[in-house]
Design an enzyme around this catalytic site. Structure first.
Site, PDB file in Angstrom:
ATOM      1  N   ASP A   1     -41.335 -21.087  -9.170  1.00  0.00           N
ATOM      2  CA  ASP A   1     -41.069 -20.516 -10.490  1.00  0.00           C
ATOM      3  C   ASP A   1     -40.678 -19.050 -10.424  1.00  0.00           C
ATOM      4  O   ASP A   1     -39.863 -18.581 -11.209  1.00  0.00           O
ATOM      5  CB  ASP A   1     -42.318 -20.647 -11.368  1.00  0.00           C
TER       6      ASP A   1
ATOM      7  N   HIS B   1       8.499 -38.900 -15.356  1.00  0.00           N
ATOM      8  CA  HIS B   1       7.795 -38.490 -14.136  1.00  0.00           C
ATOM      9  C   HIS B   1       8.637 -38.834 -12.909  1.00  0.00           C
ATOM     10  O   HIS B   1       8.814 -38.019 -11.995  1.00  0.00           O
ATOM     11  CB  HIS B   1       6.438 -39.205 -14.034  1.00  0.00           C
TER      12      HIS B   1
ATOM     13  N   GLN C   1     -28.480 -18.817 -34.075  1.00  0.00           N
ATOM     14  CA  GLN C   1     -27.511 -17.773 -34.407  1.00  0.00           C
ATOM     15  C   GLN C   1     -27.050 -17.006 -33.168  1.00  0.00           C
ATOM     16  O   GLN C   1     -25.872 -16.607 -33.070  1.00  0.00           O
ATOM     17  CB  GLN C   1     -28.081 -16.812 -35.455  1.00  0.00           C
TER      18      GLN C   1
ATOM     19  N   GLU D   1       3.384 -47.001 -13.919  1.00  0.00           N
ATOM     20  CA  GLU D   1       2.683 -46.616 -15.146  1.00  0.00           C
ATOM     21  C   GLU D   1       3.651 -46.425 -16.310  1.00  0.00           C
ATOM     22  O   GLU D   1       3.272 -45.857 -17.343  1.00  0.00           O
ATOM     23  CB  GLU D   1       1.882 -45.336 -14.885  1.00  0.00           C
TER      24      GLU D   1
ATOM     25  N   HIS E   1     -47.853 -24.951 -20.121  1.00  0.00           N
ATOM     26  CA  HIS E   1     -46.581 -24.513 -20.695  1.00  0.00           C
ATOM     27  C   HIS E   1     -46.454 -24.892 -22.159  1.00  0.00           C
ATOM     28  O   HIS E   1     -46.029 -24.092 -22.991  1.00  0.00           O
ATOM     29  CB  HIS E   1     -45.411 -25.153 -19.942  1.00  0.00           C
TER      30      HIS E   1
ATOM     31  N   GLU F   1     -38.626 -32.970 -12.832  1.00  0.00           N
ATOM     32  CA  GLU F   1     -38.137 -31.592 -12.693  1.00  0.00           C
ATOM     33  C   GLU F   1     -38.714 -30.953 -11.430  1.00  0.00           C
ATOM     34  O   GLU F   1     -37.989 -30.394 -10.609  1.00  0.00           O
ATOM     35  CB  GLU F   1     -38.553 -30.798 -13.933  1.00  0.00           C
ATOM     36  N   HIS F   2     -40.025 -31.014 -11.278  1.00  0.00           N
ATOM     37  CA  HIS F   2     -40.703 -30.524 -10.081  1.00  0.00           C
ATOM     38  C   HIS F   2     -41.428 -31.688  -9.408  1.00  0.00           C
ATOM     39  O   HIS F   2     -42.144 -32.435 -10.078  1.00  0.00           O
ATOM     40  CB  HIS F   2     -41.758 -29.464 -10.422  1.00  0.00           C
TER      41      HIS F   2
ATOM     42  N   GLN G   1     -48.452 -26.789 -15.023  1.00  0.00           N
ATOM     43  CA  GLN G   1     -47.377 -27.241 -15.899  1.00  0.00           C
ATOM     44  C   GLN G   1     -47.891 -27.573 -17.286  1.00  0.00           C
ATOM     45  O   GLN G   1     -47.222 -27.325 -18.283  1.00  0.00           O
ATOM     46  CB  GLN G   1     -46.695 -28.471 -15.297  1.00  0.00           C
TER      47      GLN G   1
ATOM     48  N   TYR H   1     -29.402 -16.719 -22.560  1.00  0.00           N
ATOM     49  CA  TYR H   1     -30.390 -16.747 -23.641  1.00  0.00           C
ATOM     50  C   TYR H   1     -31.778 -16.663 -23.038  1.00  0.00           C
ATOM     51  O   TYR H   1     -32.127 -17.449 -22.148  1.00  0.00           O
ATOM     52  CB  TYR H   1     -30.264 -18.029 -24.471  1.00  0.00           C
TER      53      TYR H   1
END
Length: 425
Positions: free
Chosen positions: A353, A412, A183, A407, A254, A319-320, A251, A121
């Site tokens: 980046d 088994h 969608q 068990e 953004h 993140e950074h 940053q 995406y």
């Protein structure tokens, strides 16, 4: 910027918008509609949300050819070099299948298999993000994913931006569709008449895209739920205020919800950086966005010691993380939590980046405590290989059967004992 003394009762964490119940229900409705009506639903929502009536969502070869006429040779060369750098870095992440043989003839191993299909995406509409395409497509290609499908919301002219089309074509992406929002996520997850479903969906988007990815997880895999971008700078007295201020603002521009934080043990540096941010803000084209980010989510924290400052950035798990200290390599072993670590004054966040090579799809909102940047391994799956020998069954069968009965799983135990009976005859 606000200058705040770093005390034990001061938290650097912030809460992130998880969407409203109304938004979530809207996304649920859109996903169900796409699942039931396929391409007709895609056309409906593209018309409703993007204001474009598209009889055909697939990008044509002619559109790609036309896009190349609008992109300069210099830009094309930069894109190609960035792709090469990023591909070279990710090729070093490839894992191989392996098998080991024991003395009794047992063979154990792991088979690494790429996913069959991935959906990428790409945010669109008013903005174009060629870097996002590269960062999401390259690791999938290096992993060996057979089919990569890209979706992006169209512009008002009914097309994707020229640079987006050119970048996708340079990467060899063939299946490109002009559809965005929840969608598009639904189409990638469930499939339509023209879009075959994929195994994993990656790439950033708005709150509706994020909610859609959450809701389709399980039908498909996803990369992560990314929050607003964030940068933390760790600096001592040697930090250069103009560099640090510029990186904080890189940053902040953004998004009004982006976070830009400096943590330092030097009060004088804190004051100079705060002044420099105010100064540099005045000439930024996106001044209003950056100022809102700095005002609401920006701060300078002054620690009493560098040890306290390091502990604070580890708690933040940004993140950074940029390290502007006299010896950043000495600090590196102390950093436990960060999406990407930029060492030294020349390693500004935009280097990562766009061009250096590591992936810029990074964990946000503290999730670097337990997650990693997007990488080749994200587009593979691993199968265990077990080839047990007759001798191994003889040696270990009773222990395996006993474990099964611990068990209360009698079938088994008997499955193993059936072999033992035959081998002991």
């Amino acid at each position: 910027m606000k200058i705040i003394p770093l005390r034990e009762d001061v938290s650097l964490k912030r809460s992130i918008d998880q969407g409203t119940e109304k938004q979530r229900q809207s996304v649920v409705s859109i996903l169900q509609d796409v699942k039931e009506r396929g391409d007709a639903a895609l056309r409906h929502y593209t018309n409703e949300f993007d204001g474009v009536d598209l009889p055909e969502t697939r990008v044509s070869a002619q559109e790609i050819e036309e896009a190349y006429t609008a992109v300069s040779d210099e830009t094309l060369e930069i894109i190609r070099e960035a792709i090469d750098n990023i591909r070279d870095f990710h090729e070093r992440q490839v894992q191989q299948s392996w098998i080991t043989t024991k003395e009794d003839g047992t063979m154990l191993g792991q088979k690494v298999t790429p996913l069959d299909a991935a959906g990428v995406y790409v945010p669109g509409g008013r903005a174009a993000y060629p870097s996002s395409i590269i960062m999401n497509v390259v690791p999938a290609q290096v992993a060996g994913v057979r089919r990569i499908v890209m979706t992006s919301p169209p512009q008002k002219n009914g097309k994707l931006s020229d640079i987006v089309l050119v970048t996708a074509n340079e990467l060899g992406v063939k299946d490109i569709f002009k559809t965005g929002g929840a969608q598009a996520v639904g189409a990638l997850a469930y499939g339509t008449e023209t879009i075959d479903p994929v195994d994993k969906i990656v790439g950033p988007g708005n709150i509706f895209v994020a909610l859609a990815k959450q809701l389709v997880f399980g039908t498909v895999d996803i990369d992560m739920i990314a929050g607003p971008s964030e940068v933390a700078v760790l600096a001592d007295r040697t930090g250069k205020p103009s560099y640090i201020a510029a990186d904080l603002l890189s940053q902040a521009e953004h998004d009004p919800m982006s976070s830009a934080v400096l943590v330092t043990d030097n009060k004088e540096l804190a004051e100079k950086v705060s002044e420099e941010v105010t100064k540099q803000l005045e000439t930024l084209p996106k001044k209003d966005i950056a100022k809102a980010s700095i005002d609401d989510y920006g701060a300078v924290y002054v620690a009493e010691t560098m040890e306290q400052a390091v502990e604070a950035v580890n708690e933040l798990a940004a993140e950074h993380l940029e390290v502007h200290t006299e010896d950043p390599w000495a600090i590196l072993p102390q950093i436990r939590h960060a999406g990407a670590i930029f060492l030294g004054e020349n390693s500004s966040e935009p280097v990562g980046d766009y061009f250096a090579g590591p992936n810029h799809v990074l964990p946000t909102n503290g999730t670097a405590r337990f997650s990693s940047p997007l990488n080749v391994e994200d587009f593979t799956k691993k199968s265990s290989i077990i080839s047990y020998s007759k001798e191994a069954v003889k040696n270990n069968g009773r222990k395996i059967a006993a474990f099964a009965r611990l068990e209360d799983l009698e079938a088994h135990a008997r499955a193993v004992e059936k072999r033992m009976e035959e081998y002991n005859d």
